[in-house]
Design a protein around this motif. Sequence first.
Motif, PDB file in Angstrom:
ATOM      1  N   ASN A  52       0.352  -1.036  -0.331  1.00 30.78           N
ATOM      2  CA  ASN A  52      -0.170   0.060  -0.539  1.00 30.78           C
ATOM      3  C   ASN A  52       1.183   1.656  -0.501  1.00 30.78           C
ATOM      4  OD1 ASN A  52      -3.120  -0.625   0.404  1.00 30.78           O
ATOM      5  ND2 ASN A  52      -2.558  -2.389   1.334  1.00 30.78           N
ATOM      6  N   LEU A  53       2.388   1.172   1.200  1.00 32.22           N
ATOM      7  CA  LEU A  53       2.526   2.623   0.494  1.00 32.22           C
ATOM      8  C   LEU A  53       3.995   2.155  -0.787  1.00 32.22           C
ATOM      9  CD1 LEU A  53       3.635   5.259   1.580  1.00 32.22           C
ATOM     10  CD2 LEU A  53       4.599   3.704   3.668  1.00 32.22           C
ATOM     11  N   ILE A  54       5.292   1.440   0.119  1.00 29.19           N
ATOM     12  CA  ILE A  54       6.244   1.614  -0.750  1.00 29.19           C
ATOM     13  C   ILE A  54       6.068   0.860  -1.717  1.00 29.19           C
ATOM     14  CG2 ILE A  54       8.194   0.157  -0.594  1.00 29.19           C
ATOM     15  CD1 ILE A  54       8.122  -0.475   2.371  1.00 29.19           C
ATOM     16  N   ALA A  55       4.960   0.154  -2.594  1.00 31.23           N
ATOM     17  CA  ALA A  55       5.513  -0.546  -4.291  1.00 31.23           C
ATOM     18  C   ALA A  55       4.532   0.551  -4.489  1.00 31.23           C
ATOM     19  CB  ALA A  55       3.980  -1.027  -4.104  1.00 31.23           C
ATOM     20  N   PRO A  56       3.453   1.817  -4.594  1.00 33.68           N
ATOM     21  CA  PRO A  56       3.243   2.752  -5.582  1.00 33.68           C
ATOM     22  C   PRO A  56       3.997   3.714  -5.193  1.00 33.68           C
ATOM     23  CG  PRO A  56       1.757   3.096  -3.691  1.00 33.68           C
ATOM     24  CD  PRO A  56       2.510   1.260  -3.341  1.00 33.68           C
ATOM     25  N   VAL A  57       4.707   4.336  -4.295  1.00 29.61           N
ATOM     26  CA  VAL A  57       6.042   4.275  -4.698  1.00 29.61           C
ATOM     27  C   VAL A  57       6.977   4.266  -5.439  1.00 29.61           C
ATOM     28  CG1 VAL A  57       8.096   6.006  -2.901  1.00 29.61           C
ATOM     29  CG2 VAL A  57       5.277   6.342  -2.081  1.00 29.61           C
ATOM     30  N   ARG A  58       7.796   3.101  -4.631  1.00 34.33           N
ATOM     31  CA  ARG A  58       8.696   2.906  -6.074  1.00 34.33           C
ATOM     32  C   ARG A  58       8.471   2.623  -7.620  1.00 34.33           C
ATOM     33  NH1 ARG A  58       7.604  -3.177  -4.786  1.00 34.33           N
ATOM     34  NH2 ARG A  58       9.709  -2.987  -2.508  1.00 34.33           N
ATOM     35  N   LEU A  59       6.846   2.486  -7.854  1.00 37.67           N
ATOM     36  CA  LEU A  59       6.582   2.443  -9.361  1.00 37.67           C
ATOM     37  C   LEU A  59       6.718   3.818  -9.687  1.00 37.67           C
ATOM     38  CD1 LEU A  59       3.882   0.028  -9.106  1.00 37.67           C
ATOM     39  CD2 LEU A  59       5.094   0.095 -10.926  1.00 37.67           C
ATOM     40  N   ALA A  60       6.559   4.604  -9.214  1.00 40.42           N
ATOM     41  CA  ALA A  60       6.698   6.155  -9.038  1.00 40.42           C
ATOM     42  C   ALA A  60       8.168   6.382  -9.810  1.00 40.42           C
ATOM     43  CB  ALA A  60       5.940   6.585  -8.112  1.00 40.42           C
ATOM     44  N   ARG A  61       9.064   6.259  -8.547  1.00 43.67           N
ATOM     45  CA  ARG A  61      10.637   6.478  -8.877  1.00 43.67           C
ATOM     46  C   ARG A  61      10.725   5.412 -10.198  1.00 43.67           C
ATOM     47  NH1 ARG A  61      11.589   4.209  -3.695  1.00 43.67           N
ATOM     48  NH2 ARG A  61      12.564   2.358  -5.209  1.00 43.67           N
ATOM     49  N   MET A  62      10.603   4.517 -10.432  1.00 38.65           N
ATOM     50  CA  MET A  62      10.875   3.761 -12.028  1.00 38.65           C
ATOM     51  C   MET A  62      10.361   5.347 -13.282  1.00 38.65           C
ATOM     52  SD  MET A  62       9.992  -0.168 -11.459  1.00 38.65           S
ATOM     53  CE  MET A  62      11.621  -0.360  -9.739  1.00 38.65           C
ATOM     54  N   VAL A  63       9.328   5.258 -13.179  1.00 40.36           N
ATOM     55  CA  VAL A  63       8.568   6.318 -14.387  1.00 40.36           C
ATOM     56  C   VAL A  63       8.948   7.504 -14.286  1.00 40.36           C
ATOM     57  CG1 VAL A  63       7.002   4.526 -14.346  1.00 40.36           C
ATOM     58  CG2 VAL A  63       6.460   6.086 -13.614  1.00 40.36           C
ATOM     59  N   ILE A  64       9.518   8.414 -12.930  1.00 40.90           N
ATOM     60  CA  ILE A  64       9.537   9.761 -12.878  1.00 40.90           C
ATOM     61  C   ILE A  64      10.654  10.376 -13.857  1.00 40.90           C
ATOM     62  CG2 ILE A  64      11.371  11.243 -11.409  1.00 40.90           C
ATOM     63  CD1 ILE A  64       8.954  10.578  -9.053  1.00 40.90           C
ATOM     64  N   PRO A  65      11.742   9.495 -14.000  1.00 41.02           N
ATOM     65  CA  PRO A  65      13.365  10.287 -14.771  1.00 41.02           C
ATOM     66  C   PRO A  65      11.979   9.871 -16.464  1.00 41.02           C
ATOM     67  CG  PRO A  65      13.834   8.158 -13.261  1.00 41.02           C
ATOM     68  CD  PRO A  65      12.532   8.354 -13.556  1.00 41.02           C
ATOM     69  N   ALA A  66      11.745   9.327 -17.184  1.00 38.58           N
ATOM     70  CA  ALA A  66      11.057   9.216 -18.614  1.00 38.58           C
ATOM     71  C   ALA A  66       9.772  10.551 -18.877  1.00 38.58           C
ATOM     72  CB  ALA A  66      10.764   7.774 -18.775  1.00 38.58           C
ATOM     73  N   MET A  67       9.336  11.111 -17.894  1.00 38.82           N
ATOM     74  CA  MET A  67       8.154  11.587 -17.731  1.00 38.82           C
ATOM     75  C   MET A  67       8.970  12.521 -17.315  1.00 38.82           C
ATOM     76  SD  MET A  67       5.426  10.536 -14.718  1.00 38.82           S
ATOM     77  CE  MET A  67       3.775   9.291 -14.869  1.00 38.82           C
ATOM     78  N   ARG A  68      10.416  12.752 -16.732  1.00 36.85           N
ATOM     79  CA  ARG A  68      11.357  14.343 -16.490  1.00 36.85           C
ATOM     80  C   ARG A  68      11.632  14.939 -17.634  1.00 36.85           C
ATOM     81  NH1 ARG A  68      13.331  13.362 -11.931  1.00 36.85           N
ATOM     82  NH2 ARG A  68      15.606  12.042 -12.931  1.00 36.85           N
ATOM     83  N   ALA A  69      12.146  13.362 -18.719  1.00 39.33           N
ATOM     84  CA  ALA A  69      12.724  13.553 -20.155  1.00 39.33           C
ATOM     85  C   ALA A  69      11.988  14.649 -20.606  1.00 39.33           C
ATOM     86  CB  ALA A  69      13.859  13.032 -20.357  1.00 39.33           C
ATOM     87  N   CYS A  70      10.746  14.181 -20.876  1.00 42.81           N
ATOM     88  CA  CYS A  70       9.700  14.561 -21.391  1.00 42.81           C
ATOM     89  C   CYS A  70       9.481  15.857 -21.284  1.00 42.81           C
ATOM     90  CB  CYS A  70       8.856  13.706 -22.235  1.00 42.81           C
ATOM     91  SG  CYS A  70       9.351  11.727 -22.544  1.00 42.81           S
ATOM     92  N   GLY A  71       9.432  16.428 -20.701  1.00 40.43           N
ATOM     93  CA  GLY A  71       8.393  17.286 -19.575  1.00 40.43           C
ATOM     94  C   GLY A  71       7.457  17.599 -18.939  1.00 40.43           C
ATOM     95  N   SER A  72       7.228  16.374 -18.638  1.00 43.43           N
ATOM     96  CA  SER A  72       5.784  16.788 -18.103  1.00 43.43           C
ATOM     97  C   SER A  72       5.132  14.970 -18.137  1.00 43.43           C
ATOM     98  CB  SER A  72       4.233  16.204 -19.797  1.00 43.43           C
ATOM     99  OG  SER A  72       4.721  15.445 -20.818  1.00 43.43           O
ATOM    100  N   GLY A  73       4.560  14.533 -17.361  1.00 48.07           N
ATOM    101  CA  GLY A  73       3.684  13.531 -16.362  1.00 48.07           C
ATOM    102  C   GLY A  73       2.464  13.997 -15.824  1.00 48.07           C
ATOM    103  N   ARG A  74       1.919  12.410 -15.455  1.00 55.58           N
ATOM    104  CA  ARG A  74       1.371  12.437 -14.035  1.00 55.58           C
ATOM    105  C   ARG A  74       1.167  11.685 -13.464  1.00 55.58           C
ATOM    106  NH1 ARG A  74      -3.420  16.364 -15.467  1.00 55.58           N
ATOM    107  NH2 ARG A  74      -1.577  17.930 -15.642  1.00 55.58           N
TER     108      ARG A  74
END
Length: 300
Positions: free
Chosen positions: A115-137
């Motif tokens: 309920n806590l660690i897994a969603p944060v883990r997945l967020a960490r994994m997708v954030i770099p690509a979102m940041r590279a594109c300048g957008s994400g949610r």
Amino acid sequence: MAVSRGRSVLVTGATSGIGLLTVLELGRAGYQVVGTARSGEKAEGLLARARREGVEVRVVLCDATDPLSCEAAVAETAKLTDGGPWALVNNAGGPLPGPVEEIGDEAVRRHLELNLIAPVRLARMVIPAMRACGSGRIVNISSGSGRVNFPFVGWYSAGKHALESISDTLRMELRGFGIEVCLVEPGRFASSIWGRAQEEFSPGPATVYPAAAGLIRRYTEQGIRLRQPFPVARAVRRCLEARRPWARYPVGWDAWVGIYAEEHLPRVLTDYLKCMAIGACPVPPGSRGVLRFVTGGEKK
């Protein structure tokens, strides 16, 4: 064949309940949806439902509590979405009912992992690509229980409270990169979580909390009759469509009323009302005089 990243969404826990309806809602709205499933059998069930609804959905296998499985799922999603999804909807989760005193460390660790660690883990994994594109949610599915506590669901509330806290932090940290983070806080809707709550709770013969079993049983029985979580799926879509999404989207009258009461009424009163509502706790010692003052009287 990869799809355009700009409308691609990864939804976890997509095979039932809120996750399933969210996948279908977003698919009908024109998003390219990738849903996660824990097994091939569940994946086939999701694909079959999507075909019946006339919605195109792609599925990747993922056990949210397994870091290697999450890495593999995100890598496969990146191939399907031209480098990574534009949005992540963290829906996978589960209950842990029972008195705090009677729940052991290992059960708590498993619960917080999901309920806590897994969603944060997945967020960490997708954030770099979102940041590279300048957008994400990033949309984290919390609960009204993320802001309102009840007896015998303390660890569930604790996990959702923590998810809300980390979501607030992420929202502030990521906004400068064009990445928005928001929370959806459903009240009580029909969900397989109620059946799992009954399975998870096994009070010992010497329990000093006999009311807990009755409460969880009532939750389970009522859960079958609750309305389907279509409003929750629509709230997720609003999170994705809004130019500047809200930080929080409470969904359902019980979530709105509970959150308002928790934030505006005296704590001694909300404690009393919640305990009285579930018939599980005595009135807190020393509170009767305050209750008479606040309520203008006292029920006998």
